[in-house]
Every structure is written in structure tokens, then in C-alpha cells.
Design a protein around this motif. Structure first.
Motif, PDB file in Angstrom:
ATOM      1  N   VAL A   1      40.676  63.665 -14.060  1.00  0.00           N
ATOM      2  CA  VAL A   1      40.783  65.458 -13.357  1.00  0.00           C
ATOM      3  C   VAL A   1      39.546  65.679 -13.642  1.00  0.00           C
ATOM      4  O   VAL A   1      38.842  65.518 -14.845  1.00  0.00           O
ATOM      5  CB  VAL A   1      41.783  65.901 -13.638  1.00  0.00           C
ATOM      6  N   VAL A   2      38.981  66.371 -12.556  1.00  0.00           N
ATOM      7  CA  VAL A   2      37.098  67.005 -13.326  1.00  0.00           C
ATOM      8  C   VAL A   2      37.945  68.537 -13.090  1.00  0.00           C
ATOM      9  O   VAL A   2      38.401  68.381 -12.591  1.00  0.00           O
ATOM     10  CB  VAL A   2      36.127  66.482 -11.933  1.00  0.00           C
TER      11      VAL A   2
ATOM     12  N   TYR B   1      49.984  65.529 -14.946  1.00  0.00           N
ATOM     13  CA  TYR B   1      50.800  64.902 -13.642  1.00  0.00           C
ATOM     14  C   TYR B   1      50.150  63.733 -13.463  1.00  0.00           C
ATOM     15  O   TYR B   1      50.284  63.407 -12.607  1.00  0.00           O
ATOM     16  CB  TYR B   1      50.981  65.980 -12.730  1.00  0.00           C
ATOM     17  N   SER B   2      48.748  63.165 -13.328  1.00  0.00           N
ATOM     18  CA  SER B   2      48.336  62.466 -12.756  1.00  0.00           C
ATOM     19  C   SER B   2      48.343  61.272 -13.584  1.00  0.00           C
ATOM     20  O   SER B   2      48.074  60.460 -13.311  1.00  0.00           O
ATOM     21  CB  SER B   2      46.618  62.574 -13.091  1.00  0.00           C
ATOM     22  N   LEU B   3      48.673  61.290 -14.601  1.00  0.00           N
ATOM     23  CA  LEU B   3      49.090  60.127 -15.087  1.00  0.00           C
ATOM     24  C   LEU B   3      50.942  59.101 -14.809  1.00  0.00           C
ATOM     25  O   LEU B   3      51.648  60.602 -14.939  1.00  0.00           O
ATOM     26  CB  LEU B   3      49.306  59.961 -16.604  1.00  0.00           C
ATOM     27  N   PRO B   4      50.446  58.195 -14.614  1.00  0.00           N
ATOM     28  CA  PRO B   4      51.645  58.454 -13.498  1.00  0.00           C
ATOM     29  C   PRO B   4      53.480  57.620 -14.469  1.00  0.00           C
ATOM     30  O   PRO B   4      53.170  57.906 -16.051  1.00  0.00           O
ATOM     31  CB  PRO B   4      51.982  56.200 -13.973  1.00  0.00           C
ATOM     32  N   ILE B   5      54.684  58.552 -14.360  1.00  0.00           N
ATOM     33  CA  ILE B   5      55.698  59.173 -14.519  1.00  0.00           C
ATOM     34  C   ILE B   5      55.895  57.638 -15.649  1.00  0.00           C
ATOM     35  O   ILE B   5      56.395  58.740 -17.212  1.00  0.00           O
ATOM     36  CB  ILE B   5      56.726  59.286 -14.199  1.00  0.00           C
ATOM     37  N   GLN B   6      56.107  56.731 -16.001  1.00  0.00           N
ATOM     38  CA  GLN B   6      56.656  55.993 -16.274  1.00  0.00           C
ATOM     39  C   GLN B   6      55.669  55.771 -18.093  1.00  0.00           C
ATOM     40  O   GLN B   6      56.622  55.353 -19.320  1.00  0.00           O
ATOM     41  CB  GLN B   6      56.653  54.561 -16.424  1.00  0.00           C
ATOM     42  N   TYR B   7      54.562  56.515 -18.246  1.00  0.00           N
ATOM     43  CA  TYR B   7      53.833  56.340 -19.069  1.00  0.00           C
ATOM     44  C   TYR B   7      53.591  57.673 -20.129  1.00  0.00           C
ATOM     45  O   TYR B   7      53.602  58.014 -21.869  1.00  0.00           O
ATOM     46  CB  TYR B   7      52.767  55.844 -18.628  1.00  0.00           C
ATOM     47  N   ARG B   8      54.180  59.048 -19.033  1.00  0.00           N
ATOM     48  CA  ARG B   8      54.467  59.792 -19.774  1.00  0.00           C
ATOM     49  C   ARG B   8      55.093  60.213 -20.953  1.00  0.00           C
ATOM     50  O   ARG B   8      55.103  60.876 -21.681  1.00  0.00           O
ATOM     51  CB  ARG B   8      54.869  61.118 -18.383  1.00  0.00           C
TER      52      ARG B   8
ATOM     53  N   MET C   1      38.830  65.265 -23.012  1.00  0.00           N
ATOM     54  CA  MET C   1      40.162  65.288 -23.180  1.00  0.00           C
ATOM     55  C   MET C   1      41.023  63.749 -22.128  1.00  0.00           C
ATOM     56  O   MET C   1      40.268  63.604 -21.564  1.00  0.00           O
ATOM     57  CB  MET C   1      41.106  66.718 -22.002  1.00  0.00           C
ATOM     58  N   TYR C   2      41.979  63.081 -23.358  1.00  0.00           N
ATOM     59  CA  TYR C   2      43.292  62.476 -22.646  1.00  0.00           C
ATOM     60  C   TYR C   2      44.161  62.698 -22.931  1.00  0.00           C
ATOM     61  O   TYR C   2      44.984  63.186 -24.352  1.00  0.00           O
ATOM     62  CB  TYR C   2      42.825  61.197 -23.561  1.00  0.00           C
ATOM     63  N   PHE C   3      45.486  61.849 -21.685  1.00  0.00           N
ATOM     64  CA  PHE C   3      46.511  62.174 -22.318  1.00  0.00           C
ATOM     65  C   PHE C   3      46.779  60.820 -21.915  1.00  0.00           C
ATOM     66  O   PHE C   3      46.470  60.054 -20.111  1.00  0.00           O
ATOM     67  CB  PHE C   3      46.853  62.992 -20.909  1.00  0.00           C
ATOM     68  N   VAL C   4      47.456  59.896 -22.934  1.00  0.00           N
ATOM     69  CA  VAL C   4      47.060  58.704 -22.518  1.00  0.00           C
ATOM     70  C   VAL C   4      48.628  57.964 -23.663  1.00  0.00           C
ATOM     71  O   VAL C   4      49.106  58.682 -25.068  1.00  0.00           O
ATOM     72  CB  VAL C   4      45.232  57.940 -23.080  1.00  0.00           C
ATOM     73  N   ASP C   5      49.128  57.062 -23.435  1.00  0.00           N
ATOM     74  CA  ASP C   5      50.191  55.813 -23.258  1.00  0.00           C
ATOM     75  C   ASP C   5      49.501  55.040 -24.774  1.00  0.00           C
ATOM     76  O   ASP C   5      48.790  53.961 -23.943  1.00  0.00           O
ATOM     77  CB  ASP C   5      51.172  55.770 -23.175  1.00  0.00           C
ATOM     78  N   LEU C   6      48.742  54.930 -25.844  1.00  0.00           N
ATOM     79  CA  LEU C   6      47.983  54.299 -26.387  1.00  0.00           C
ATOM     80  C   LEU C   6      48.647  52.773 -26.825  1.00  0.00           C
ATOM     81  O   LEU C   6      47.908  52.442 -26.924  1.00  0.00           O
ATOM     82  CB  LEU C   6      48.035  55.200 -27.822  1.00  0.00           C
TER      83      LEU C   6
END
Length: 371
Positions: free
Chosen positions: A223-224, A241-248, A313-318
């Protein structure tokens, strides 16, 4: 008895009385033996347990030995940290390397969230690129696999990292100071700092893959920012919301202090703070959340004001996106020559690490807008 058998008759009164007398004597002997055994048990004193002293880590270092912390055992008793001294049956064998690796999760929150493998050799990880699977009609399976699943392997290698700190010789020899705990404590802090950097930045020259190495071609979401050198609430919502729901549900936010300062001034549409700080969650400081997910502040992450395109910034399922490999071999050495003139010694610790991206679609990142 023999007379009665020979005459094929029962005992007479005299013989019955004699038999009873013999049985009474046997009973008295049994009772006496039992009483003597009970007395011996009562008088028996418990022998004092011998104190077992395991080899001292500092003593071995001072003797010039190279220590393999993955083999060097320390003693641990229930509820008590007993250094290298163990008593009786309370001993639980545990290596120094075990203690260090277990405590890393408290020092490095990124390491705590990531998938972890402790191994003694190169480790092959099967990798399914693209999306998590789903059930489809059997007739469509071949086409589904061809379109949505590709399989391969990644290898956790052994990149050697070393830390060195200096202590006075007097301190090492001071029996009143727990220098062993200090050595291990500094090793844990240094290793946690190294892992925090590697998980974010990686190391291209060594093949270590951090968050900065993820790409949209491998499934990561980008996301820019809408404006240069800043971030808005809309940017954050888009990233979420860009991160697939299964990882949020297992994802965390990662950004640096400067970005946190900007986010702390933003509010949602209903005037609620975007970045929420809970000051009662932990005694060691505030715990931040954003849109209901935990925040990890790490100053290895790029800044919003970066002059070139960066990932601030990251939104991540590590646990899905990364695997951290820690080799069992953990060495510690000492040099008395380093500070010969001022009576100080250098303690060097070495460990082999690697980080690999596994499922990159479990990572969404914000990219700065270049004006």
C-alpha cells in the motif's frame, strides 16, 4: 507327629499341647523380629545428601577453555535459580544455550512472534508459495493446483554472528558477584538486538531474508502512502484490509518510534485514537494496539520521512511469514590479552543464525510516496 502317622490316629491331648507350644514360640520369634526391624527403621538417620557442584562457567573461561554453551549444563531447581550448584534430586539438567534461547522471546518481541527452529545442521523447509489451500471439486483439483499452489524448499543455513564485551579481571574473580548471570544476561540482550535487526532488514550478502526482502511478486501486499513523508488514517485502514483475512487475527503492526509519534496524533472517524496505549497491561511500560492488533516498535524499520521509497510499516503474521533458525552450537571464549595493561578481559560469544521468508502473502507493508 510321626507316632500319630504311624498309628493312623489323631493327636492326643499331650501332643496337641506340645504343638500349640511350638506354634506360640514361632509366633513370638516372628513378633520379636518384626519389632526389631521397626526399631531399626526408627533409629535410622537420613544420610545428608551430598552437594554436587557442576563445573563453573567463569572458572572454565578463566582457564582458557572455549565453552560450547549448547553442551555446558547449568543446574536449575524448582522455583530457585541455583547457578552451577545442585542438591539432591531437585536437579533439572539445562544447558546455558537452552536458557538463552528461551529468554530471547522476552528480549526480542519479533523473535517471539516468528516461527522458530533450533537445529544442529542445515534445515530444509518445504514452502508452498501463494495462498493457503482450500477444498475444491475433485474434477477441478489439477487445475487448482496448477494455478494456486507452487511448492519448493528453503534452507536455513548457518551465518556466524559474534558479540564481544569487556569486563575487569577483578570482577570475574569476585565470588560475591554473580558474573555468570551477567555474562549470560549481556549475551541475551546482544542476541535479541541482532535478531530484531535481522528480522527487519535481513542481510542480502549472507542470504538472510528479513521483512525488507518481501516482494509483491511473491505474494506480499503493498500500500503506497497517499502523501509524501507522512501517513493518514486511510493509509492504515487500507493496509489493514490488504492483508488476507486468514492472517489478520495473528498479525502485528511493526514501525519505528517516529512513526508511532505521527500515529499517536491520528484519530478514527468516531474521534477515537488510532494508536491506543494501555498503560496498565504490563509493569515495564505501555502496550500499544492499533485497530485491535498488537504493535511492536522497532527502530530498525525505515522512517516515513525517508528521501527514497522505503517500507516504514508492516502488518504481518510473523509466524507464517518468517522462520528464524538458531543453530545449537553456541560458543563463548575469553581473551586476557585484550586488556593486559588495565587488567580487563574480553568475552566473545558466537552463534549461527538465519532468517528465511516462508509465506510472503502473510505480510502487508506500507511504502512511502516519493514526491
Amino acid at each position: 507327629v510321626e507316632a500319630a502317622k504311624a498309628e493312623t490316629r489323631t493327636f492326643n491331648e499331650e501332643e496337641v499341647a506340645k504343638a500349640d507350644e511350638i506354634k506360640n514360640e514361632i509366633r513370638k520369634i516372628d513378633e520379636t523380629a518384626k519389632a526389631e526391624e521397626e526399631i531399626r527403621e526408627l533409629e535410622k538417620k537420613e544420610e545428608p545428601k551430598e552437594e554436587v557442584r557442576m563445573a563453573n562457567l567463569v572458572e572454565k573461561l578463566m582457564a582458557g577453555q572455549n565453552i560450547d554453551l549448547s553442551k555446558e549444563e547449568r543446574a536449575v531447581t524448582e522455583g530457585i535459580s541455583s547457578g552451577n550448584t545442585a542438591v539432591g534430586e531437585q536437579v533439572v539438567g539445562k544447558t546455558f544455550a537452552d536458557s538463552i534461547v528461551q529468554k530471547l522471546a522476552y528480549v526480542s518481541p519479533l523473535y517471539a512472534q516468528a516461527n522458530k527452529i533450533v537445529t544442529s545442521q542445515p534445515h530444509q523447509i518445504p514452502v508452498q508459495a501463494s495462498v493457503k489451500g482450500k477444498f475444491v471439486k475433485t474434477a477441478e483439483l489439477a487445475n487448482y493446483v496448477a494455478q494456486n499452489a507452487s511448492f519448493g524448499t528453503k534452507t536455513l543455513n548457518a551465518v556466524k554472528y559474534t558479540n564481544m564485551f569487556v569486563v575487569s579481571k577483578e570482577l570475574l574473580e569476585d565470588s560475591m558477584y554473580d558474573i555468570e548471570a551477567e555474562l549470560i544476561g549481556q549475551t541475551i540482550e546482544a542476541l535479541g538486538t541482532t535478531l530484531d535487526e535481522l528480522i527487519v532488514k535481513g542481510s542480502a550478502s549472507d542470504g538472510v531474508e528479513g521483512l525488507e526482502t518481501v516482494t509483491t511478486s511473491a505474494g506480499a501486499k503493498e500500500v503506497v502512502c497517499g502523501s509524501a513523508k507522512t501517513v493518514t488514517t486511510d493509509d492504515i485502514v487500507e493496509l489493514y484490509y490488504s492483508l488476507p483475512i486468514q492472517y489478520r487475527n495473528n498479525a502485528v503492526w511493526i514501525f519505528n518510534d517516529n512513526t508511532a509519534k505521527v500515529l499517536s496524533k491520528l484519530v478514527t472517524a468516531d474521534k477515537q485514537p488510532l494508536l491506543y496505549a494501555n498503560f496498565s497491561a504490563t509493569p515495564v511500560g505501555p502496550q500499544f494496539t492499533m485497530l485491535g492488533r498488537p504493535v511492536i516498535i522497532n527502530n530498525n524499520v525505515a522512517d516515513l520521512t525517508s528521501s527514497s521509497a522505503a517500507m516504514p510499516m508492516y502488518f504481518v503474521d510473523l509466524s507464517s511469514a518468517l522462520t528464524v533458525g538458531v543453530r545449537n552450537g553456541f560458543e563463548m571464549q575469553i581473551s586476557t590479552e585484550y586488556g593486559f595493561l588495565n587488567d580487563s578481559v574480553a568475552v566473545k560469544s558466537s552463534i549461527r543464525l538465519d532468517v528465511k521468508t516462508i509465506v510472503e502473502e502473510a505480510c502487508a507493508y506500507l511504502k512511502t510516496k516519493v514526491s
